[in-house]
Design a protein around this motif. Sequence first.
Motif, short mmCIF file in Angstrom:
data_model
loop_
_atom_site.label_atom_id
_atom_site.label_comp_id
_atom_site.label_asym_id
_atom_site.label_seq_id
_atom_site.Cartn_x
_atom_site.Cartn_y
_atom_site.Cartn_z
N LEU A 39 0.84 -1.19 0.00
CA LEU A 39 0.00 0.00 0.00
C LEU A 39 0.88 1.24 0.00
O LEU A 39 1.68 1.44 0.93
N ILE A 40 0.74 2.07 -1.02
CA ILE A 40 1.41 3.37 -1.07
C ILE A 40 0.33 4.42 -1.25
O ILE A 40 -0.29 4.52 -2.31
N ASP A 41 0.08 5.17 -0.20
CA ASP A 41 -0.97 6.19 -0.20
C ASP A 41 -0.46 7.37 0.63
O ASP A 41 -0.78 7.52 1.79
N THR A 42 0.36 8.19 0.01
CA THR A 42 1.04 9.24 0.75
C THR A 42 1.07 10.53 -0.04
O THR A 42 1.08 10.53 -1.28
N ALA A 43 1.07 11.64 0.72
CA ALA A 43 1.21 12.95 0.11
C ALA A 43 2.68 13.34 -0.03
O ALA A 43 3.00 14.34 -0.68
N PHE A 44 3.56 12.55 0.56
CA PHE A 44 4.99 12.86 0.49
C PHE A 44 5.53 12.51 -0.89
O PHE A 44 5.10 11.52 -1.50
N PRO A 45 6.49 13.27 -1.39
CA PRO A 45 6.98 13.03 -2.76
C PRO A 45 7.79 11.75 -2.88
O PRO A 45 8.56 11.40 -1.99
N LEU A 46 7.60 11.07 -4.00
CA LEU A 46 8.40 9.90 -4.36
C LEU A 46 9.39 10.31 -5.43
O LEU A 46 9.01 10.95 -6.41
N HIS A 47 10.65 9.95 -5.25
CA HIS A 47 11.64 10.29 -6.25
C HIS A 47 11.24 9.64 -7.58
O HIS A 47 10.82 8.47 -7.61
N PRO A 48 11.36 10.36 -8.69
CA PRO A 48 10.90 9.81 -9.98
C PRO A 48 11.61 8.54 -10.42
O PRO A 48 11.08 7.80 -11.26
N SER A 49 12.79 8.27 -9.88
CA SER A 49 13.50 7.06 -10.30
C SER A 49 13.14 5.83 -9.47
O SER A 49 13.61 4.73 -9.76
N PHE A 50 12.32 6.00 -8.43
CA PHE A 50 11.92 4.85 -7.62
C PHE A 50 11.20 3.81 -8.49
O PHE A 50 10.37 4.16 -9.34
N THR A 51 11.50 2.54 -8.25
CA THR A 51 10.73 1.45 -8.81
C THR A 51 9.70 1.01 -7.78
O THR A 51 10.06 0.79 -6.61
N LEU A 52 8.44 0.90 -8.17
CA LEU A 52 7.37 0.50 -7.25
C LEU A 52 6.93 -0.92 -7.57
O LEU A 52 6.54 -1.22 -8.70
N GLU A 53 7.01 -1.79 -6.58
CA GLU A 53 6.62 -3.19 -6.74
C GLU A 53 5.83 -3.65 -5.53
O GLU A 53 5.93 -3.06 -4.45
N ARG A 54 5.06 -4.71 -5.70
CA ARG A 54 4.32 -5.30 -4.59
C ARG A 54 5.01 -6.57 -4.10
O ARG A 54 5.68 -7.26 -4.88
N PRO A 55 4.88 -6.88 -2.82
CA PRO A 55 5.39 -8.16 -2.33
C PRO A 55 4.67 -9.34 -2.98
O PRO A 55 3.69 -9.17 -3.72
N LEU A 56 5.13 -10.52 -2.69
CA LEU A 56 4.60 -11.73 -3.30
C LEU A 56 3.12 -11.92 -2.99
O LEU A 56 2.33 -12.33 -3.84
N PHE A 57 2.71 -11.60 -1.74
CA PHE A 57 1.34 -11.82 -1.30
C PHE A 57 0.72 -10.51 -0.83
O PHE A 57 1.41 -9.65 -0.27
N PRO A 58 -0.60 -10.32 -0.99
CA PRO A 58 -1.27 -9.09 -0.56
C PRO A 58 -1.62 -9.12 0.93
O PRO A 58 -1.56 -10.17 1.58
#
Length: 346
Positions: A39-58
């Motif tokens: 879960l990523i639900d934030t008002a804080f800035p994410l660096h544009p080069s970040f890779t966003l992935e989910r873990p194996l299980f929800p």
Amino acid sequence: MRIVYFAHSVLNRGGDKMVLAHLGRLAQAGHHVTLRCNLIDTAFPLHPSFTLERPLFPGKLGTLASALLERQDADLVLATIVPTAVLLRFRNRGRVLHFAQDDNETAYGFPGNLLMRWLYRLAFGPLSIPCVTVSDTLCSLFGSRFGAECAVAENGVDTARFFPAPSRELVAAKKGRRAILLLSRADRRKGFDLALETVRRVAARGGNLELWTVGESAPCAEPDLPHREFGSVDEDRLREIMSSADLFLYPSRSEGYGLMVLEAFACGCPVVTTGAVGFARDGENALVAPVEDVAALADRVERLLADRELAERLAEQGRGYASRHSLAQSGSCFEALIAGLFPAKK
């Protein structure tokens, strides 16, 4: 270096803000950073080069199962809570860092707190997981309780975003009333229930007051007390609110650091808090009451509202403290610690 931040969620918490800031600095320096979160639900800035992935299980249990079962393709795996750090350690030997934002025991009652203590003993004992804490207080606690040898990267405030900048609109809307700012959060450790009771006591003794809250939806402290609920705000709006309030009341029961107090310092907002905030010094940069002592909190709020000279002096001392604890300094320290604990492979 390939860096994975492994967590269930990234939200609008102070710890999340510091993690994202430090990882953004590392990404800017050329490291490859992946946020592996459900879960990523934030008002804080994410660096544009970040890779966003989910873990194996929800889900939360899925995050923990993934930490145990999924080997991370990284040179460094960062975890901010001890259960995740311990589980990650079994498949990622020698590559896990516990970046401790708080004492995880304080988030649970019995028997959960005992489980957390056992996990800390396992992490700092047989598993030898290195740990960086956000304060000397937390480092000393882990040292005395578990014999841990932690490094410290003390939190810092972005002084380019937090500085005195009162809003004409907010100041005018007070109509001469004194505004008490609170953080509204369901987490009992933040002491919102104590803050409401403190405001009730102060309001019952008279005074032209109003209540401001930021964060989660909040009940009104008193039916006849004007209440302005700002909700979740970005840093620019928070700067305006803190700069325009007459004081920030933060009666925390437990803190790893207390970043919002530092942000209030930077905005020139006088602070009433508790001894849980280790860098707050009573009569020096804030007024500090014992933890859970509502009567002492109310007395300090009344004293600060009645004594403008005291409020101005504390605001000045707070700004000075904030200027010596910048986000840039904190990030530089964290980056140096990472380089020392996980040197680049040749």
